[in-house]
Design a protein around this motif. Structure first.
Motif, mmCIF file in Angstrom:
data_model
loop_
_atom_site.group_PDB
_atom_site.id
_atom_site.type_symbol
_atom_site.label_atom_id
_atom_site.label_comp_id
_atom_site.label_asym_id
_atom_site.label_seq_id
_atom_site.Cartn_x
_atom_site.Cartn_y
_atom_site.Cartn_z
ATOM 1 N N GLU A 170 35.242 58.717 64.827
ATOM 2 C CA GLU A 170 35.804 60.008 65.408
ATOM 3 C C GLU A 170 36.762 59.645 66.585
ATOM 4 O O GLU A 170 37.374 60.757 67.046
ATOM 5 C CB GLU A 170 34.494 60.491 66.031
ATOM 6 C CG GLU A 170 33.750 61.381 64.862
ATOM 7 C CD GLU A 170 32.664 62.120 65.488
ATOM 8 O OE1 GLU A 170 32.643 63.459 65.044
ATOM 9 O OE2 GLU A 170 32.049 61.759 66.532
ATOM 10 N N ASP A 227 32.707 68.015 63.017
ATOM 11 C CA ASP A 227 32.998 69.478 63.438
ATOM 12 C C ASP A 227 33.956 70.194 62.480
ATOM 13 O O ASP A 227 34.196 71.471 62.985
ATOM 14 C CB ASP A 227 32.985 69.795 65.037
ATOM 15 C CG ASP A 227 31.778 69.653 65.703
ATOM 16 O OD1 ASP A 227 30.727 70.070 65.204
ATOM 17 O OD2 ASP A 227 31.686 69.006 66.714
ATOM 18 N N LYS A 228 34.612 69.448 61.702
ATOM 19 C CA LYS A 228 35.675 70.037 60.638
ATOM 20 C C LYS A 228 35.284 70.093 59.217
ATOM 21 O O LYS A 228 35.038 69.640 58.477
ATOM 22 C CB LYS A 228 36.945 69.235 60.739
ATOM 23 C CG LYS A 228 37.457 69.324 62.376
ATOM 24 C CD LYS A 228 38.798 68.492 62.424
ATOM 25 C CE LYS A 228 39.094 68.625 63.939
ATOM 26 N NZ LYS A 228 39.836 67.496 64.140
ATOM 27 N N GLU A 229 34.975 71.451 58.917
ATOM 28 C CA GLU A 229 34.388 72.015 57.732
ATOM 29 C C GLU A 229 35.265 71.092 56.587
ATOM 30 O O GLU A 229 34.467 70.636 55.787
ATOM 31 C CB GLU A 229 34.616 73.386 57.353
ATOM 32 C CG GLU A 229 34.242 73.884 56.415
ATOM 33 C CD GLU A 229 32.516 74.377 56.568
ATOM 34 O OE1 GLU A 229 31.732 74.218 55.516
ATOM 35 O OE2 GLU A 229 32.234 74.731 57.558
ATOM 36 N N SER A 230 36.447 71.162 56.679
ATOM 37 C CA SER A 230 37.165 70.770 55.532
ATOM 38 C C SER A 230 36.663 69.219 55.324
ATOM 39 O O SER A 230 36.913 68.569 54.347
ATOM 40 C CB SER A 230 38.783 70.957 55.631
ATOM 41 O OG SER A 230 39.196 70.269 56.842
ATOM 42 N N LYS A 239 39.660 59.930 62.662
ATOM 43 C CA LYS A 239 39.836 61.539 62.199
ATOM 44 C C LYS A 239 38.988 62.267 63.445
ATOM 45 O O LYS A 239 37.759 62.267 63.221
ATOM 46 C CB LYS A 239 39.353 61.869 61.123
ATOM 47 C CG LYS A 239 40.055 61.203 59.692
ATOM 48 C CD LYS A 239 40.598 62.293 58.840
ATOM 49 C CE LYS A 239 41.544 61.620 57.686
ATOM 50 N NZ LYS A 239 41.538 61.910 56.707
ATOM 51 N N ASN A 263 36.983 64.172 65.814
ATOM 52 C CA ASN A 263 35.708 64.913 65.750
ATOM 53 C C ASN A 263 35.738 65.616 64.297
ATOM 54 O O ASN A 263 35.303 66.701 64.136
ATOM 55 C CB ASN A 263 36.022 66.274 66.724
ATOM 56 C CG ASN A 263 36.029 65.405 68.130
ATOM 57 O OD1 ASN A 263 35.461 64.606 68.507
ATOM 58 N ND2 ASN A 263 37.035 66.059 68.929
ATOM 59 N N TRP A 264 35.503 64.750 63.249
ATOM 60 C CA TRP A 264 35.445 65.130 61.898
ATOM 61 C C TRP A 264 34.187 66.053 61.561
ATOM 62 O O TRP A 264 34.245 66.772 60.773
ATOM 63 C CB TRP A 264 35.825 64.015 60.918
ATOM 64 C CG TRP A 264 34.912 63.017 60.812
ATOM 65 C CD1 TRP A 264 34.762 61.815 61.482
ATOM 66 C CD2 TRP A 264 33.364 63.090 60.201
ATOM 67 N NE1 TRP A 264 33.561 61.107 61.388
ATOM 68 C CE2 TRP A 264 32.726 61.792 60.450
ATOM 69 C CE3 TRP A 264 32.818 63.992 59.313
ATOM 70 C CZ2 TRP A 264 31.654 61.563 59.862
ATOM 71 C CZ3 TRP A 264 31.547 63.490 59.016
ATOM 72 C CH2 TRP A 264 30.963 62.103 59.088
ATOM 73 N N THR A 282 26.391 69.342 65.808
ATOM 74 C CA THR A 282 27.596 69.142 64.964
ATOM 75 C C THR A 282 27.395 70.101 63.716
ATOM 76 O O THR A 282 26.259 70.207 63.296
ATOM 77 C CB THR A 282 27.781 67.746 64.849
ATOM 78 O OG1 THR A 282 26.727 67.383 63.916
ATOM 79 C CG2 THR A 282 27.871 66.887 65.776
ATOM 80 N N GLU A 283 28.595 70.373 63.391
ATOM 81 C CA GLU A 283 28.663 70.991 61.906
ATOM 82 C C GLU A 283 27.970 70.179 60.948
ATOM 83 O O GLU A 283 27.232 70.627 59.841
ATOM 84 C CB GLU A 283 30.068 71.465 61.616
ATOM 85 C CG GLU A 283 30.424 72.549 62.007
ATOM 86 C CD GLU A 283 29.612 73.934 61.900
ATOM 87 O OE1 GLU A 283 29.162 74.081 60.799
ATOM 88 O OE2 GLU A 283 29.250 74.624 62.786
#
Ligand SMILES: Nc1nc2c(ncn2[C@@H]2O[C@H](COP(=O)(O)OP(=O)(O)OP(=O)(O)O)[C@@H](O)[C@H]2O)c(=O)[nH]1
Ligand SMILES: [Mg+2]
Length: 294
Positions: free
Chosen positions: A231, A280-283, A275, A277-278, A66-67
């Motif tokens: 998630e 993996d979301k940069e923001s 939210k 898959n948060w 994951t990010e």
């Protein structure tokens, strides 16, 4: 006086945060039996009249794609670069693998590296020497010490070894400062700790906590309102539980600890949000406070 910074690094679940809490004498970082409990760099500061040691707790090394995990690993790597000492914590009870030795080699750099082999209270005594020999085979390690944070074994000795490697200089922080984190941050972490303890596997790893309200009322009671962001819709149902039983249990457990921590009554409300898959979301990762660039 002796004073300086110590990056505390190692595999996830090795016992880094537990060791720092014991050394500092206060809970500055949450602890759980699940890997990837710590997500951020957290300072734990020990000050006496002779020295000040600034421990920098870091997210443990862990393989995940994951990010969020990438950011966590970056935080740990960066922290290990700009300090006076690196304290590498290794779980002796789990055994010393080739992977551990590789990881240890990878943190050898300019700063001296001290290895604390932890959890000796739950490992057979006869296994200790062979593990120490394996660790000693890594070139560039300055010191190795077996410790138990749970039983406070060799903790004083570890502090004394660390102090030897610190420069002579003034304190970095005022003498009464124990952590760099706010009460608001700690309160959100306490809730995350209870989620880690009460729910299985993937759910806590996909949870972030946001603080909507953190206010002390005139009567001294803290009014705290937190969002539990998860998630997936089915994770939300699990967190809430049948008739809200799970979220009630988690919140009650968290509230008790918050009251101890704040030394005051707490009125706690929690909401569960999704939210997708948060992690993996940069923001969203940034919105939840995980920056990964120190
Ligand atoms: N028996 C025993 N258990 C320990 C000791 N130190 C830590 N633990 C346990 O090991 C687990 C992991 O401890 P943490 O301090 O959260 O580990 P960590 O290295 O900070 O983990 P991450 O934040 O996920 O990287 C918890 O269940 C602790 O109670 C110890 O000295 N003895
Ligand atoms: Mg930790």
């Amino acid at each position: 006086m002796k004073s300086g910074t110590v990056a505390v690094v190692g595999k996830a679940n090795a016992g880094k945060s537990t060791l720092i809490n014991v050394i500092v004498g206060e809970k500055v970082a949450i602890v759980s039996p699940k890997p990837q409990t710590t997500r951020d760099r957290i300072l734990g500061i020990l000050t006496t009249s002779d020295y000040q040691i600034v421990f920098e707790d870091t997210p443990g090394f862990y393989k995940s794609t994951t990010e969020l995990n990438k950011k966590m690993q970056k935080t740990a790597r960066k922290t290990a670069k700009d300090v006076d000492v690196v304290l590498f914590v290794l779980d002796g009870h789990a055994g010393v693998s080739d992977d551990d030795l590789k990881l240890l080699s990878s943190v050898i750099g300019e700063a001296p590296v001290i290895v604390a082999m932890s959890k000796t209270d739950i490992m057979p005594k006869e296994n200790i020497p062979e593990n120490l020999v394996k660790i000693a085979s890594v070139e560039g390690v300055s010191e190795i010490i077996p410790v138990s944070a749970r039983k406070s074994r060799n903790v004083k000795e570890l502090i004394s070894i660390i102090t030897n490697y610190l420069p002579e200089q003034d304190r970095i922080f005022k003498e009464d400062v124990v952590s760099d984190k706010s009460e608001k941050f700690m309160v959100s972490e306490i809730l995350r700790e209870k989620i880690l303890l009460k729910l299985d596997k993937e759910i806590p790893h996909g949870v972030a906590i946001t603080v909507n309200t953190f206010e002390r009322q005139k009567n001294g009671v803290y009014d705290i309102n937190l969002d539990i962001v998860c998630e997936k819709q089915n994770h939300k149902s699990i967190i809430i539980g049948k008739n809200g039983a799970k979220i009630k249990e988690i919140s009650a457990f968290a509230r008790q600890d918050m009251e101890k921590f704040l030394n005051a009554k707490v009125f706690l409300t929690t909401y569960v949000k999704v939210k997708e898959n948060w992690r993996d979301k940069e923001s969203l990762i940034s919105e939840f406070g995980y920056k990964g660039d120190l």
